[in-house]
Motif scaffolding. Structure first.
Motif, PDB file in Angstrom:
ATOM      1  N   GLY A   1       5.756   0.003   7.906  1.00 37.97           N
ATOM      2  CA  GLY A   1       7.167   0.262   7.635  1.00 37.97           C
ATOM      3  C   GLY A   1       7.445   0.602   6.181  1.00 37.97           C
ATOM      4  O   GLY A   1       8.557   0.963   5.834  1.00 37.97           O
ATOM      5  N   TRP A   2       6.444   0.492   5.309  1.00 41.11           N
ATOM      6  CA  TRP A   2       6.678   0.849   3.903  1.00 41.11           C
ATOM      7  C   TRP A   2       6.598   2.367   3.738  1.00 41.11           C
ATOM      8  O   TRP A   2       5.957   3.050   4.542  1.00 41.11           O
ATOM      9  CB  TRP A   2       5.595   0.235   3.000  1.00 41.11           C
ATOM     10  CG  TRP A   2       5.705  -1.241   2.840  1.00 41.11           C
ATOM     11  CD1 TRP A   2       6.366  -2.101   3.667  1.00 41.11           C
ATOM     12  CD2 TRP A   2       5.112  -2.038   1.813  1.00 41.11           C
ATOM     13  NE1 TRP A   2       6.228  -3.385   3.218  1.00 41.11           N
ATOM     14  CE2 TRP A   2       5.462  -3.379   2.060  1.00 41.11           C
ATOM     15  CE3 TRP A   2       4.336  -1.758   0.695  1.00 41.11           C
ATOM     16  CZ2 TRP A   2       5.067  -4.425   1.250  1.00 41.11           C
ATOM     17  CZ3 TRP A   2       3.934  -2.798  -0.112  1.00 41.11           C
ATOM     18  CH2 TRP A   2       4.296  -4.121   0.156  1.00 41.11           C
ATOM     19  N   THR A   3       7.251   2.855   2.682  1.00 38.50           N
ATOM     20  CA  THR A   3       7.079   4.260   2.335  1.00 38.50           C
ATOM     21  C   THR A   3       5.950   4.347   1.320  1.00 38.50           C
ATOM     22  O   THR A   3       6.032   3.765   0.244  1.00 38.50           O
ATOM     23  CB  THR A   3       8.365   4.834   1.729  1.00 38.50           C
ATOM     24  OG1 THR A   3       9.360   4.829   2.738  1.00 38.50           O
ATOM     25  CG2 THR A   3       8.159   6.261   1.255  1.00 38.50           C
ATOM     26  N   LEU A   4       4.873   5.032   1.703  1.00 35.29           N
ATOM     27  CA  LEU A   4       3.727   5.164   0.807  1.00 35.29           C
ATOM     28  C   LEU A   4       3.602   6.629   0.422  1.00 35.29           C
ATOM     29  O   LEU A   4       3.725   7.515   1.258  1.00 35.29           O
ATOM     30  CB  LEU A   4       2.448   4.713   1.512  1.00 35.29           C
ATOM     31  CG  LEU A   4       2.470   3.299   2.094  1.00 35.29           C
ATOM     32  CD1 LEU A   4       1.233   3.071   2.938  1.00 35.29           C
ATOM     33  CD2 LEU A   4       2.543   2.267   0.976  1.00 35.29           C
TER      34      LEU A   4
ATOM     35  N   ASN B   1      10.584  -2.729   2.258  1.00 42.65           N
ATOM     36  CA  ASN B   1      11.913  -2.831   2.833  1.00 42.65           C
ATOM     37  C   ASN B   1      12.573  -4.142   2.448  1.00 42.65           C
ATOM     38  O   ASN B   1      12.808  -4.373   1.288  1.00 42.65           O
ATOM     39  CB  ASN B   1      11.851  -2.613   4.333  1.00 42.65           C
ATOM     40  CG  ASN B   1      11.257  -1.251   4.646  1.00 42.65           C
ATOM     41  OD1 ASN B   1      11.665  -0.266   4.056  1.00 42.65           O
ATOM     42  ND2 ASN B   1      10.276  -1.203   5.520  1.00 42.65           N
TER      43      ASN B   1
END
Lengths: 399, 427
Positions: free
Chosen positions: A253-256, A63
């Motif tokens: 909160g990261w998109t993995l 983010n």
């Protein structure tokens, strides 16, 4: 004999013209599709350069963290995932991993020579995770962290394109900066190949650049967006969820997104082969259509010339000679069309229109010529045999 | 009345003859029918694909008055620099939302792949962030529940609309999902609605999970022009589109290029799917405004003509042979007093008859192949449909060539003396 055939063909130029046009276009279409097929086959025979079967790919999208924070999380991710018993190795790399549409490319310069080259940013574990084959020199190790140069490992294709037989290990060149006065790129090794776009793609020049997270000089940049994980044999997809849970605890909160390389390969190759499959179907239909048409027209033409055949037989031509005459006529027609076709198709290798190897075009041309002759003989054989069977008495009686 | 009766009888007679002729020369008939029907089939399948990607289909039902902003482009002639990427949320919010001429404007993100897990098995899902206008401009078919509303956007509620496929995979086939929780990308969303699946070729609407744009991590401080979003603009009427485009260009012209050292011009266009997503990307000017639509049409026409050329030559070839073969029949009819007009009429009817049978076969083949492609899952969730206009054009072209190649030799033949025709005369 040949001159006689020419006269016969010239006498019927109007109906022969249509047949020649058809054969000509068939040749061109065949040439096109076969060139494409040979291009794929040619590429397929070159080594891929890595092992994809046990590799999983995790894409990282963060983010608003600062570069330093991102790198910190990446380092912890790598350590955490590596600690699993099921995992053999983990490496960080730029987004352009195998079997993706992502591409990074630029010029690679050496003195006054330059070649367009793909490049990849990798860390020191990349070679063991992807199982690259090093053919010259060595792979990156921690020594490089003290090096003032941009250290790279190049592919054999890049070596062949720029350096020919010169030794390259330890060589310092301008590389992708293009600045020959102040060369900053040091070559430390050569790998067999690295075909990022898969088996059917061309073996293009490429180089791998060494990056490491602790680099202070690079504090404003995040070189890596992807984690590659080599799992041990026998590890099933059930392990995936555990990996993801571990990862999302660290990278909150990261998109993995995780995918296995074999499944990426399947869907990538499906797309890569689609044009060839579609063109082959369309070409097959066109050729079949033409073959049927030729057959019909030849049959009709020969039937119309029964009296001519009768006359020839009556004055002593053997049935074999009649057969040869009719097949010969068609072959002369096909030859004219093919010569015309080669004149057009020959422009591709001569002008290097698409940058494809000449051998691919030559092979395609050779096979096309063969298929067209086979087609012509196939279409002419049956009606000609019918014609040869005609008894002189019956034929002359018809008139 | 009497005249009409006799014409009718004659037509019936001709068709009878045509049928007999077709049966007598089965091989020639087969070749002609094969050529006509397969050429039509390939034409139909190709256009069905194109129509599938760019035509009006649910949920994108009002394409006649919908335009899109897909790309922002910055160029610098001096350095040869170019940057072409999707717009940022900031850009669309600041410059596109205030446009006055459109009826509605929706902002949505490009879809991104996320993972979800059901019973230890991965479910790869594509997720899209949208606003509420998105649900009003596009007409999704809701199987249950409803889209999220303004309140959800305002409060950044974690709610989602999911596709039928997602529901069936995650909750079980046909199990009602509204009110339940789905975990995607590590975030729990409450299901607000379930919609019919959208094929991936419809990039404007496609996703498997749609969630409020306010739940995306958008950096409010970032004023970059490039990002991962797009705008869908609904005009009040198709005639309003040029007005919207003019207003948008007026806005675009005033935007300052953020990096004047490398770039000198900023461009962005609001246009249809074909033009904006495909044609401009492949054929458009590097430094100009031209979308390359004319070039695209020229290239496509050339390819279609080349493709049609071979079957056409074949058809002509076969037809000429067929007529020549029947010279003796023409001779006999002439000898018994048939006029040229009658003869030509007969061949005309025969040709039309043959072409129509070919057309019918082509139609059946196309329907079959389209059904096969739809069911094969090559394009997930795609339902390909026949395009009647293209079918008409294809059939018309084969009629035209069939007539030209069948009737001209017949005409010449009918002009010959009966004696010559009987001898199988030369044309």
């Amino acid at each position: 004999m040949i001159r006689h055939l020419f006269t016969l063909i010239w006498n019927r130029k109007k109906s022969n013209f249509l047949m020649m046009t058809e054969i000509f276009f068939s040749f061109i279409v065949l040439f096109g599709v076969l060139s494409m097929a040979f291009y794929y086959i040619n590429n397929y025979q070159k080594p891929l350069g890595y092992q994809y079967d046990k590799v999983w790919v995790m894409n990282l999208r963060w983010n608003q963290e600062k570069p330093q924070e991102v790198k910190d999380i990446q380092r912890r991710l790598q350590q955490q995932l590596k600690s699993n018993a099921e995992v053999e190795g983990v490496t960080l790399t730029s987004t352009n991993v195998p079997f993706t549409m992502q591409q990074m490319s630029g010029g690679f310069f050496y003195n006054n020579r330059m070649t367009q080259s793909d490049f990849f940013q990798v860390d020191k574990d990349f070679a063991s995770v992807m199982q690259l084959k090093i053919t010259e020199g060595r792979w990156f190790n921690d020594q490089e962290q003290n090096s003032p140069y941009n250290n790279v490992v190049i592919t054999k294709a890049l070596r062949d394109a720029l350096f020919k037989d010169e030794p390259v290990i330890g060589k310092i060149v301008a590389g992708n900066s293009g600045d020959n006065k102040n060369p900053k790129t040091r070559i430390i090794g050569v790998i067999e190949a690295y075909k990022q776009k898969g088996e059917y793609a061309e073996n293009k020049p490429g180089f791998l650049e060494y990056r490491y997270l602790e680099n202070i000089a690079d504090s404003m940049n995040v070189p890596f967006n992807t984690l590659l994980i080599r799992v041990k044999p026998g590890v099933t997809s059930g392990f995936e969820e555990k990996l993801m849970q571990q990862a999302s605890r660290i990278a909150q909160g990261w998109t993995l997104e995780i995918k296995t390389m074999p499944e990426m390969r399947t869907s990538y190759n499906k797309v890569a082969l689609m044009p060839l499959i579609i063109f082959s179907i369309v070409c097959g239909f066109l050729i079949l259509n033409v073959a049927l048409g030729l057959f019909g027209v030849l049959w009709y033409n020969i039937n119309r010339r029964i009296s001519e055949i009768g006359l020839r037989r009556a004055i002593g031509a053997a049935s074999g000679q009649v057969y040869n005459q009719f097949v010969g006529e068609v072959l002369v027609l096909a030859t004219f069309s093919i010569l015309l076709g080669i004149l057009v198709a020959g422009q591709f290798p001569l002008l290097q229109v698409l940058g494809v190897q000449t051998s691919v075009y030559l092979a395609a041309m050779g096979i096309s010529v063969g298929i067209i002759y086979l087609l012509a003989i196939g279409c002419a054989a049956y009606p000609s045999r019918q014609a040869a069977k005609i008894q002189p008495a019956t034929a002359l009686h018809e008139e | 009345m009497d005249h009409g009766q006799s014409t009718k009888a004659m037509l019936k007679n001709y068709i009878k003859i045509a049928w007999k002729v077709l049966l007598r020369r089965k091989f020639f008939t087969f070749i002609s029918l094969f050529g006509i029907s397969f050429t039509l089939m390939i034409l139909m399948v190709t256009t069905a694909m194109l129509d599938h990607a760019t035509g009006s289909h649910p949920p994108e039902t009002r394409l006649d008055r919908t335009i899109f902003i897909y790309f922002n482009k910055m160029t610098g002639v001096k350095k040869g620099s170019l940057m072409n990427s999707t717009p940022s949320y900031y850009y669309l919010h600041r410059y596109v939302m205030p446009l006055k001429t459109p009826e509605k404007i929706a902002i949505s993100s490009n879809f991104k792949g996320v993972n979800s897990y059901v019973n230890n098995k991965r479910l790869s899902l594509d997720l899209k962030y949208t606003d509420t206008n998105f649900w009003e401009i596009l007409e999704f078919n809701f199987l249950e529940g409803k889209p999220f509303n303004q309140q959800d956007i305002k409060n950044a509620n974690k709610v989602a609309v999911i596709s039928r496929h997602t529901r069936d995979q995650y909750f079980g086939s046909g199990v009602p999902a509204v009110g339940k929780t789905i975990i995607a990308d590590g975030v729990s969303y409450r299901v607000n609605g379930v919609v019919e699946d959208v094929p991936i070729s419809r990039l404007n609407s496609y996703a498997q999970v749609w969630v409020p744009v306010s739940t995306a991590n958008i950096n409010k401080a970032d004023t970059g022009l490039f990002g991962e979003y797009m705008a869908i603009i609904l005009a009040k009427s198709p005639a309003d589109i040029p007005k919207i485009q003019a207003e948008y260009q007026h806005v675009v012209k005033q935007i300052k290029v953020p990096d004047p050292e490398n770039f000198d011009t900023f461009r962005s266009y609001a246009e249809g799917i074909l033009e904006g997503m495909f044609v401009r990307q492949l054929f458009g000017d590097r430094y100009g405004d031209n979308s390359g639509m004319a070039k695209f049409i020229a290239v496509v026409t050339l390819i279609v003509l080349l493709f049609m050329l071979m079957p056409t030559i074949n058809l002509v070839n076969i037809n000429v042979s067929r007529i020549l073969e029947r010279s003796s029949e023409i001779g006999v009819r002439k000898a018994f007093g048939a006029s040229s007009r009658t003869l030509i009429g007969q061949f005309l009817v025969e040709n039309i008859f043959l072409t129509l049978i070919g057309g019918l076969l082509g139609l059946l083949l196309s329907a079959l192949v389209l059904q096969l492609i739809s069911n094969s899952g090559i394009i997930p969730y795609a339902q390909l449909t026949l395009n009647w206009r293209v079918f008409g054009i294809g059939l018309g072209l084969s009629l035209l060539f069939g007539l030209l190649s069948g009737v001209i030799p017949a005409y010449k033949m009918s002009k010959l003396q009966a004696v010559e025709a009987l001898k199988g005369g030369q044309l």
